[in-house]
Design an enzyme around this catalytic site. Structure first.
Site, mmCIF file in Angstrom:
data_model
loop_
_atom_site.group_PDB
_atom_site.id
_atom_site.type_symbol
_atom_site.label_atom_id
_atom_site.label_comp_id
_atom_site.label_asym_id
_atom_site.label_seq_id
_atom_site.Cartn_x
_atom_site.Cartn_y
_atom_site.Cartn_z
ATOM 1 N N LYS A 51 -16.972 -6.038 13.218
ATOM 2 C CA LYS A 51 -16.631 -7.345 12.657
ATOM 3 C C LYS A 51 -17.878 -8.051 12.126
ATOM 4 O O LYS A 51 -17.820 -8.738 11.096
ATOM 5 C CB LYS A 51 -15.919 -8.202 13.706
ATOM 6 C CG LYS A 51 -14.488 -7.741 13.978
ATOM 7 C CD LYS A 51 -13.760 -8.673 14.930
ATOM 8 C CE LYS A 51 -12.303 -8.238 15.101
ATOM 9 N NZ LYS A 51 -11.550 -9.155 15.992
ATOM 10 N N ARG B 33 0.829 -1.204 0.000
ATOM 11 C CA ARG B 33 0.000 0.000 0.000
ATOM 12 C C ARG B 33 0.865 1.256 0.000
ATOM 13 O O ARG B 33 1.859 1.320 0.732
ATOM 14 C CB ARG B 33 -0.924 -0.005 1.217
ATOM 15 C CG ARG B 33 -1.976 -1.092 1.153
ATOM 16 C CD ARG B 33 -2.625 -1.399 2.470
ATOM 17 N NE ARG B 33 -2.708 -0.239 3.339
ATOM 18 C CZ ARG B 33 -3.064 -0.295 4.612
ATOM 19 N NH1 ARG B 33 -3.361 -1.441 5.162
ATOM 20 N NH2 ARG B 33 -3.120 0.790 5.344
ATOM 21 N N ASN C 94 -8.537 -0.589 12.051
ATOM 22 C CA ASN C 94 -8.832 -0.594 10.622
ATOM 23 C C ASN C 94 -9.878 -1.614 10.204
ATOM 24 O O ASN C 94 -9.993 -1.916 9.015
ATOM 25 C CB ASN C 94 -7.539 -0.852 9.832
ATOM 26 C CG ASN C 94 -6.544 0.284 9.964
ATOM 27 O OD1 ASN C 94 -6.934 1.444 9.996
ATOM 28 N ND2 ASN C 94 -5.268 -0.047 10.047
ATOM 29 N N MET D 274 -11.906 -12.870 20.092
ATOM 30 C CA MET D 274 -13.233 -13.300 20.515
ATOM 31 C C MET D 274 -14.165 -13.433 19.315
ATOM 32 O O MET D 274 -14.070 -12.661 18.369
ATOM 33 C CB MET D 274 -13.812 -12.298 21.520
ATOM 34 C CG MET D 274 -13.101 -12.300 22.860
ATOM 35 S SD MET D 274 -13.677 -10.971 23.954
ATOM 36 C CE MET D 274 -12.544 -9.661 23.479
ATOM 37 N N LYS E 184 8.927 -1.044 7.295
ATOM 38 C CA LYS E 184 7.922 -1.776 6.531
ATOM 39 C C LYS E 184 8.402 -2.042 5.109
ATOM 40 O O LYS E 184 8.142 -3.114 4.553
ATOM 41 C CB LYS E 184 6.603 -1.011 6.529
ATOM 42 C CG LYS E 184 5.894 -1.016 7.871
ATOM 43 C CD LYS E 184 4.526 -0.367 7.800
ATOM 44 C CE LYS E 184 3.821 -0.463 9.145
ATOM 45 N NZ LYS E 184 2.469 0.164 9.101
#
Length: 317
Positions: free
Chosen positions: A144, A41, A98, A125, A50
């Site tokens: 989520k 990205r 994110n 979870m 990175k």
């Protein structure tokens, strides 16, 4: 290379491949023999660590694919190159959060039309069982579930990996706040310390991810990660440490009411994490239900020799 049921190479795109878990998933996919692609990205800019990490993946045989969440067509082009997409986007409130941006990934996968399976960023979870979660931490589970609902609406095949606490955040510190190292003299015990929790080393979570992503047994299922030897109470975890160090820690027992009262004084981002903590250590949300019709990783892949917490803690001695 790893083969799919259709006799083709399994081409895997890892999104979030430079993160703490993502880099491990990239390595595990390469080790498993998958043809591995990593989303490159433009947002990484001049983050030299990175950039160097991405180049190290390339040296190991991974393909770097350019794509941006601000450029829909670039995402479509990226996912068109692969069979499976794995997302390791961060959902940690106090750092980067994110999870919602994955909706753009779902849209790209839907338009591309070729992706055989999508593994969204889950790993902790099970959000489908957290409808009772307290705010502001409930936002994570709501988001989520929004991703899951979008996946379902788009008709995208999927696998959800859930069910464990990462050892780096919950194990090495004996589940203490504000540190990733074990306490030297005193330890806070949540409730009576006897609620069962599931711990997993991040490298092992990555290995299970790499194995499940093209397994027909896990298609459109939830895979719980419950290493038997790592289903421990906090007290059992502390006792492992005390045995390793031959030193007993002074224990302070924190009631549920006191824990909740203390949350109110914290910043919103920390309130979210502490709320999750409460659900894990006081309510036992990781172990209060059976796997049922879904799958459990260690039973599917007994060849993975997962790291037990007594082994994990030795590095801290």
């Amino acid at each position: 290379m790893k083969e799919t049921n259709f006799g083709e190479k399994t081409r895997v795109l890892v999104v979030g491949g430079t993160g703490s878990l993502g880099r491990r998933i990239v390595s595990a996919c390469l080790a498993e023999g998958h043809e591995t692609y990593v989303l490159q990205r433009p947002e990484i800019g001049v983050d030299i660590e990175k950039v160097q990490l991405l180049l190290s993946f390339k040296r190991l045989g991974a393909h770097l694919v350019e794509g941006s969440f601000s450029d829909h067509q670039s995402l479509v082009s990226a996912v068109k190159q692969v069979d499976v997409v794995v997302s390791a986007m961060s959902g940690v409130h106090f750092r980067t959060h994110n999870i919602p941006v994955q909706l753009k990934l779902v849209a790209a996968i839907k338009e591309a039309g070729n992706v055989k399976r999508f593994l969204p960023s889950e790993f902790g979870m099970d959000p489908s069982r957290m409808g009772h979660a307290m705010p502001p931490g409930s936002e994570t589970f709501d988001q989520k579930m929004e991703i899951r609902n979008a996946i379902k609406a788009a008709g995208i095949s999927h696998t959800y990996l859930v069910g464990a606490c990462f050892a780096a955040y919950f194990g090495g510190n004996l589940s203490q706040m504000g540190t990733l190292f074990p306490p030297k003299n005193k330890v806070d015990i949540y409730g009576d310390g006897n609620v069962k929790v599931v711990f997993v080393d991040e490298d092992d979570m990555a290995k299970y991810t790499a194995k499940t992503l093209n397994d027909p047994r896990t298609l459109n299922k939830t895979v719980y990660v419950r290493p038997t030897d790592n289903i421990l109470t906090q007290m059992e975890l502390v006792q492992i440490w005390e045995k390793l160090t031959e030193k007993e820690l002074e224990k302070t027992y924190v009631s549920g009411n006191d824990f909740l009262a203390d949350i109110e004084d914290k910043e919103i981002s920390h309130q979210a994490g502490l709320g999750h903590f409460y659900h894990i250590y006081y309510e036992g949300c990781l172990t209060d239900h059976e796997v049922g019709d879904d799958e459990e990783a260690t039973k599917l892949y007994p060849d993975v020799k997962y790291k037990r917490m007594d082994e994990y803690l030795k590095i801290f001695v």
